[in-house]
Design an enzyme around this catalytic site. Structure first.
Site, PDB file in Angstrom:
ATOM      1  NE  ARG A 200       3.251 -11.894  -7.412  1.00 33.05           N
ATOM      2  CZ  ARG A 200       2.508 -10.770  -7.603  1.00 33.05           C
ATOM      3  NH1 ARG A 200       1.423 -11.850  -8.737  1.00 33.05           N
ATOM      4  NH2 ARG A 200       2.529  -9.709  -7.612  1.00 33.05           N
TER       5      ARG A 200
ATOM      6  CE  LYS B 129      -5.744   9.513 -14.491  1.00 33.66           C
ATOM      7  NZ  LYS B 129      -6.787   9.145 -14.710  1.00 33.66           N
TER       8      LYS B 129
ATOM      9  N   GLY C  69       3.930  -2.187  -8.602  1.00 33.75           N
ATOM     10  CA  GLY C  69       4.439  -2.379  -9.537  1.00 33.75           C
ATOM     11  C   GLY C  69       5.517  -1.818 -10.520  1.00 33.75           C
TER      12      GLY C  69
ATOM     13  N   GLY D 272      -0.675  -3.413  -4.918  1.00 35.07           N
ATOM     14  CA  GLY D 272      -2.096  -3.518  -4.001  1.00 35.07           C
ATOM     15  C   GLY D 272      -2.048  -3.158  -2.036  1.00 35.07           C
TER      16      GLY D 272
END
Length: 395
Positions: free
Chosen positions: A36, A196, A353, A376
């Site tokens: 980063r 999921k 991720g 996110g």
């Protein structure tokens, strides 16, 4: 997409507040992955080259008030090494300590202020706190797409108070995602994986309106197979999401879109590396086994879809990529997408991720057109949600 870049700002002699992502992994007091930091170097160096003073704002961890164990001071050495120049650290992000650090900076120095989340007003986007931050600079640059889905003082509030623009990392992210979904070259194939269905409902719903083919993999695929009436043995699935899965498939069919599910799978006796496994039809999973990967026929179908695609968007692995040999489908499909991207036959954009970890493990990541480390924020963008940090720059 109407946002300003560094090209639109006069940086000479200006104090430039730069929101960056320095939420780096740390072990035993040392940064273990400075990726980063590498991403924000072009913005920092351009500000310096054009005569400005970069004043870095960032969060680190999830502190509840001031917590020295989550001080940004720990990342300052990694920043100094990457920049190869002096980094002046401020013991707070507002007030006298911040002002003193900025005054102490000489031409060519970079200022790093303390964790913005040491102040609860950061996360509530308190107007007075945003004004205190704004008082430290002349211009505002947001180079932290990964935090753009948060309406915080340093990501959204500041952009309303100072002349603002996207940094080079933010600009690259917005341009890549714009090409992938806002105005893509068609056909568009999206890979959606993960455990999921419930966590990816908004994503799949938005993608069906924007893409031509959705490849569903990972544990999610088990729920879809079960919704079609197939037995999935001991596989991870969400029984309460079967009706939702059927509704998604019906929506795709009505819209003339294709959903690609596994036609063969790798079924193992247990969830561990090198567990006893067999390749079977997706319609014939033994009752005592669990699906841990897509099979070779499924990979061939994905590769065929990729060959026809002009744009590939990827979020989530196709199997239990962290366990050998159940990383095979993810690796093979990722390398195929990378080949197409590298040859210029398709734009390939990925993020999330697990996705980044899986693509890097396969060796394909650096060959994609663009790989987002935003997590996110990347997912919310794919879901079609408005990101406050981006909307503020557009305004």
């Amino acid at each position: 997409m109407g946002f300003r870049s560094l090209d639109d700002l006069d940086l000479k002699g200006k104090r430039v507040l730069v929101r960056v992502d320095l939420n780096l992994p740390v072990e035993e007091g040392r940064v273990t992955d400075a990726t980063r930091v590498e991403r924000i170097l072009p913005t920092i160096e351009e500000i310096l080259d054009k005569g400005g003073t970069p004043i870095l704002l960032a969060h680190f961890g999830r502190p509840k008030g001031r917590d020295e164990s989550q001080s940004l001071k720990i990342v300052a050495p990694a920043l100094t090494r990457a920049l190869r120049r002096e980094v002046v650290f401020g013991a707070d992000c507002v007030g006298p300590d911040a002002e003193a650090a900025i005054r102490a900076a000489r031409p060519g120095d970079v200022v790093l202020l303390e964790n913005t989340r040491f102040h609860k007003e950061e996360e509530t986007n308190d107007p007075e706190f945003a004004r205190r931050l704004a008082a430290l600079g002349d211009l505002y640059v947001n180079d932290a797409f990964s935090a753009a889905h948060r309406a915080h003082a340093s990501t959204e509030g500041l952009a309303r108070l100072l002349p603002s623009a996207a940094g080079r990392a933010m600009q690259a992210e917005l341009e890549a995602l714009g090409k992938a979904l806002s105005h893509p070259a068609r056909p568009v194939v999206a890979v959606v994986g993960g455990a999921k269905v419930s966590s990816k409902l908004d994503l799949i719903g938005n993608l069906l309106d924007k893409v031509d083919v959705v490849v569903i993999g990972g544990g999610m695929a088990n729920t879809f197979l079960s919704a079609q009436g197939h037995e999935v043995g001991k596989s991870l699935q969400e029984a309460d999401m079967r009706e939702t899965a059927r509704a998604i498939m019906a929506k795709a069919e009505a819209a003339g879109k294709t959903i690609l599910l596994p036609v063969d799978v790798v079924a193992a006796t247990e969830f561990k590396p090198d567990a006893d496994h067999v390749v079977v039809s997706a319609e014939a999973v033994p009752a005592d086994r669990m699906i841990l990967d897509a099979g070779p026929q499924s990979v061939a179908r994905i590769a065929e879809a990729f060959d026809k695609a002009k744009t590939i968007v990827w979020n989530g692995p196709l199997g239990a990529f962290e366990l050998t040999p159940f990383d095979a489908a993810t690796n093979a499909a990722a390398l195929k997408a990378a080949d197409l991207a590298e040859s210029g036959r398709a734009l390939a954009v990925a993020g999330g991720g697990d996705t980044v970890a899986a693509l890097n493990a396969s060796g394909a990541g650096e060959r994609f057109t663009y790989v987002s480390t935003a997590g996110g924020a990347f997912l919310e963008w794919l879901e079609g949600k408005t990101l406050p940090g981006v909307a503020a720059l557009e305004a």
